[in-house]
Design a protein around this motif. Structure first.
Motif, mmCIF file in Angstrom:
data_model
loop_
_atom_site.group_PDB
_atom_site.id
_atom_site.type_symbol
_atom_site.label_atom_id
_atom_site.label_comp_id
_atom_site.label_asym_id
_atom_site.label_seq_id
_atom_site.Cartn_x
_atom_site.Cartn_y
_atom_site.Cartn_z
ATOM 1 N N ALA A 216 0.834 -1.217 0.000
ATOM 2 C CA ALA A 216 0.000 0.000 0.000
ATOM 3 C C ALA A 216 0.862 1.257 0.000
ATOM 4 O O ALA A 216 0.578 2.216 -0.731
ATOM 5 N N LEU A 217 1.921 1.235 0.803
ATOM 6 C CA LEU A 217 2.762 2.429 0.953
ATOM 7 C C LEU A 217 3.672 2.656 -0.251
ATOM 8 O O LEU A 217 3.985 3.793 -0.598
ATOM 9 N N GLY A 218 4.095 1.548 -0.845
ATOM 10 C CA GLY A 218 5.146 1.621 -1.867
ATOM 11 C C GLY A 218 6.475 1.284 -1.195
ATOM 12 O O GLY A 218 6.848 1.935 -0.207
ATOM 13 N N ALA A 219 7.159 0.281 -1.722
ATOM 14 C CA ALA A 219 8.337 -0.275 -1.042
ATOM 15 C C ALA A 219 9.475 0.733 -0.893
ATOM 16 O O ALA A 219 10.357 0.560 -0.051
ATOM 17 N N GLU A 220 9.459 1.792 -1.722
ATOM 18 C CA GLU A 220 10.588 2.739 -1.686
ATOM 19 C C GLU A 220 10.466 3.750 -0.547
ATOM 20 O O GLU A 220 11.433 4.420 -0.212
ATOM 21 N N ARG A 221 9.282 3.865 0.051
ATOM 22 C CA ARG A 221 9.106 4.893 1.091
ATOM 23 C C ARG A 221 9.725 4.452 2.418
ATOM 24 O O ARG A 221 9.796 3.259 2.732
ATOM 25 N N THR A 222 10.150 5.421 3.206
ATOM 26 C CA THR A 222 10.919 5.138 4.423
ATOM 27 C C THR A 222 10.189 4.211 5.403
ATOM 28 O O THR A 222 10.784 3.226 5.862
ATOM 29 N N PRO A 223 8.901 4.465 5.730
ATOM 30 C CA PRO A 223 8.248 3.559 6.687
ATOM 31 C C PRO A 223 8.216 2.117 6.167
ATOM 32 O O PRO A 223 8.387 1.171 6.935
ATOM 33 N N ALA A 224 8.018 1.981 4.857
ATOM 34 C CA ALA A 224 7.998 0.637 4.265
ATOM 35 C C ALA A 224 9.374 -0.001 4.359
ATOM 36 O O ALA A 224 9.509 -1.179 4.710
ATOM 37 N N GLN A 225 10.393 0.787 4.065
ATOM 38 C CA GLN A 225 11.771 0.285 4.142
ATOM 39 C C GLN A 225 12.088 -0.199 5.556
ATOM 40 O O GLN A 225 12.703 -1.249 5.741
ATOM 41 N N GLU A 226 11.650 0.590 6.523
ATOM 42 C CA GLU A 226 11.950 0.232 7.918
ATOM 43 C C GLU A 226 11.214 -1.039 8.334
ATOM 44 O O GLU A 226 11.759 -1.872 9.058
ATOM 45 N N MET A 227 9.990 -1.187 7.851
ATOM 46 C CA MET A 227 9.255 -2.414 8.179
ATOM 47 C C MET A 227 9.855 -3.613 7.447
ATOM 48 O O MET A 227 9.915 -4.714 7.989
ATOM 49 N N LEU A 228 10.325 -3.376 6.223
ATOM 50 C CA LEU A 228 10.935 -4.467 5.458
ATOM 51 C C LEU A 228 12.247 -4.925 6.091
ATOM 52 O O LEU A 228 12.625 -6.092 5.982
ATOM 53 N N ALA A 229 12.929 -3.993 6.752
ATOM 54 C CA ALA A 229 14.219 -4.337 7.372
ATOM 55 C C ALA A 229 14.038 -5.168 8.647
ATOM 56 O O ALA A 229 14.988 -5.807 9.107
ATOM 57 N N ALA A 230 12.825 -5.148 9.201
ATOM 58 C CA ALA A 230 12.587 -5.883 10.455
ATOM 59 C C ALA A 230 12.585 -7.381 10.190
ATOM 60 O O ALA A 230 11.888 -7.854 9.297
ATOM 61 N N CYS A 231 13.369 -8.098 10.968
ATOM 62 C CA CYS A 231 13.416 -9.549 10.764
ATOM 63 C C CYS A 231 12.750 -10.291 11.921
ATOM 64 O O CYS A 231 12.695 -11.513 11.936
ATOM 65 N N ASP A 232 12.221 -9.529 12.876
ATOM 66 C CA ASP A 232 11.542 -10.165 14.008
ATOM 67 C C ASP A 232 10.341 -9.293 14.415
ATOM 68 O O ASP A 232 10.230 -8.146 13.978
ATOM 69 N N LEU A 233 9.491 -9.847 15.266
ATOM 70 C CA LEU A 233 8.266 -9.125 15.622
ATOM 71 C C LEU A 233 8.526 -7.812 16.365
ATOM 72 O O LEU A 233 7.856 -6.816 16.095
ATOM 73 N N GLY A 234 9.470 -7.824 17.291
ATOM 74 C CA GLY A 234 9.758 -6.613 18.070
ATOM 75 C C GLY A 234 10.152 -5.450 17.173
ATOM 76 O O GLY A 234 9.532 -4.370 17.230
ATOM 77 N N PRO A 235 11.168 -5.629 16.345
ATOM 78 C CA PRO A 235 11.553 -4.553 15.418
ATOM 79 C C PRO A 235 10.436 -4.180 14.436
ATOM 80 O O PRO A 235 10.298 -3.006 14.082
ATOM 81 N N LEU A 236 9.648 -5.168 14.026
ATOM 82 C CA LEU A 236 8.532 -4.859 13.113
ATOM 83 C C LEU A 236 7.532 -3.944 13.803
ATOM 84 O O LEU A 236 7.085 -2.941 13.226
ATOM 85 N N LEU A 237 7.192 -4.284 15.034
ATOM 86 C CA LEU A 237 6.242 -3.457 15.791
ATOM 87 C C LEU A 237 6.814 -2.040 15.988
ATOM 88 O O LEU A 237 6.092 -1.051 15.809
ATOM 89 N N ALA A 238 8.095 -1.967 16.321
ATOM 90 C CA ALA A 238 8.722 -0.654 16.536
ATOM 91 C C ALA A 238 8.691 0.169 15.245
ATOM 92 O O ALA A 238 8.381 1.373 15.271
ATOM 93 N N ALA A 239 8.997 -0.473 14.120
ATOM 94 C CA ALA A 239 9.002 0.235 12.833
ATOM 95 C C ALA A 239 7.602 0.711 12.466
ATOM 96 O O ALA A 239 7.419 1.837 11.979
ATOM 97 N N ALA A 240 6.609 -0.142 12.710
ATOM 98 C CA ALA A 240 5.232 0.241 12.375
ATOM 99 C C ALA A 240 4.767 1.393 13.263
ATOM 100 O O ALA A 240 4.108 2.325 12.800
ATOM 101 N N ARG A 241 5.121 1.318 14.535
ATOM 102 C CA ARG A 241 4.703 2.382 15.463
ATOM 103 C C ARG A 241 5.419 3.696 15.166
ATOM 104 O O ARG A 241 4.899 4.768 15.476
ATOM 105 N N ALA A 242 6.593 3.602 14.580
ATOM 106 C CA ALA A 242 7.369 4.817 14.289
ATOM 107 C C ALA A 242 6.833 5.552 13.056
ATOM 108 O O ALA A 242 7.132 6.735 12.869
ATOM 109 N N ALA A 243 6.071 4.845 12.244
ATOM 110 C CA ALA A 243 5.534 5.479 11.029
ATOM 111 C C ALA A 243 4.518 6.548 11.435
ATOM 112 O O ALA A 243 3.574 6.264 12.171
ATOM 113 N N SER A 244 4.754 7.753 10.971
ATOM 114 C CA SER A 244 3.844 8.839 11.384
ATOM 115 C C SER A 244 3.528 9.734 10.187
ATOM 116 O O SER A 244 4.186 9.663 9.143
#
Lengths: 86, 200
Positions: B107-135
């Motif tokens: 939905a976001l487009g893989a090139e955008r920063t929030p998407a990049q940060e979520m894609l970089a997460a390899c575990d649930l904790g970092p994924l949650l942190a990346a998603a929560r950081a998207a503003s």
């Protein structure tokens, strides 16, 4: 409140339907939707569990367990609660 | 018919509280009314009824099929599927959270920063942190990221029934059609069948 599909029951509907569900009179399709909601909604699953526990506990209280004064107080409490309802 | 049945811990039916005999004894449904029989799952139905224990169950004929379950008047447990343990439940819940992540990235487009940060997460904790950081996201993107937060939180709580449901709702939001829900459930059923080596 849990995200859901429009065809799924909302948490508020679970509250409305719980009496019919526990009495086993919900139509099959409705009961299936009710139980599927409990699979994904922890809050409602806890609510239904608490209601079951409550019914089980209250069902064990014998009729003569309350003193006449306590019974009178309870009846009054229910009557005044009902009177306050809009 | 051989099917599957999710139960709570101790072979207890999650909705009725009935404790199933685990020695192969046949159980007959109490009422004969429509829908009051013994319910079980085909492999495709499993994601709709996730529970703590998974059992193989035999239903005596006649067996009726409904949209998300099968039903008979008599059934008996054949054996517990031990592969469905706490570890695999967590794995499944996490897989569903990452599916929600993939929908949000689409939905976001893989090139955008929030998407990049979520894609970089390899575990649930970092994924949650990346998603929560998207503003400061547009409403639709924010909704998609909220599904990632929800699915990740549920997965961290080891609530596979909830994280898998959220992923299916996210699929509908992304695709814009209700049929995406069943498609995502089908993906989840395939995951379970493969991971647990179930017969389809």
């Amino acid at each position: 409140m849990t995200a859901r599909m429009p065809t799924e029951l909302a948490c508020g509907e679970i509250v409305q339907l719980i009496t019919d569900y526990l009495e086993g009179v919900l139509p099959v399709a409705e009961r299936t939707r009710f139980e599927q909601h409990l699979v994904f909604c922890t809050g409602c699953a806890n609510y239904v569990r608490q209601m079951r526990d409550l019914l089980r506990t209250v069902g064990r209280i014998p009729d003569d367990a309350l003193t006449p004064a306590a019974q009178r107080d309870l009846v009054q409490a229910f009557q005044s609660w009902k009177a306050k309802k809009p | 018919m051989i099917a599957y049945k999710f139960l709570a811990g101790g072979a207890i039916a999650p909705f009725t509280g009935f404790r199933w005999p685990t020695d192969g004894q046949w159980v007959r449904a109490i009422a004969r009314q429509d829908g009051a029989g013994i319910h079980a799952c085909r492999a495709a139905d499993l994601p709709y009824w996730i529970g703590e224990e998974l059992w193989r169950i035999e239903l005596a004929d006649p067996v009726t099929s409904n949209e998300t379950q099968v039903e008979g008047q008599r059934g008996r447990l054949l054996g517990r599927i031990r592969a469905w343990d706490r570890l695999v439940r967590r794995e499944f819940a996490a897989a569903c959270a990452f599916r929600a992540r993939d929908f949000a990235v689409e939905a976001l487009g893989a090139e955008r920063t929030p998407a990049q940060e979520m894609l970089a997460a390899c575990d649930l904790g970092p994924l949650l942190a990346a998603a929560r950081a998207a503003s400061r996201l547009p409403p639709f993107d924010a909704e998609m990221v909220a599904y990632v937060v929800d699915a990740s939180v549920r997965a961290l709580e080891e609530n596979a029934g909830s994280s898998s449901h959220t992923a299916a709702v996210a699929a509908v939001a992304l695709r814009g059609r209700a049929s995406a829900f069943a498609e995502e459930r089908a993906w989840q059923a395939r995951w379970l069948s493969e991971r647990l080596a179930l017969d389809a």
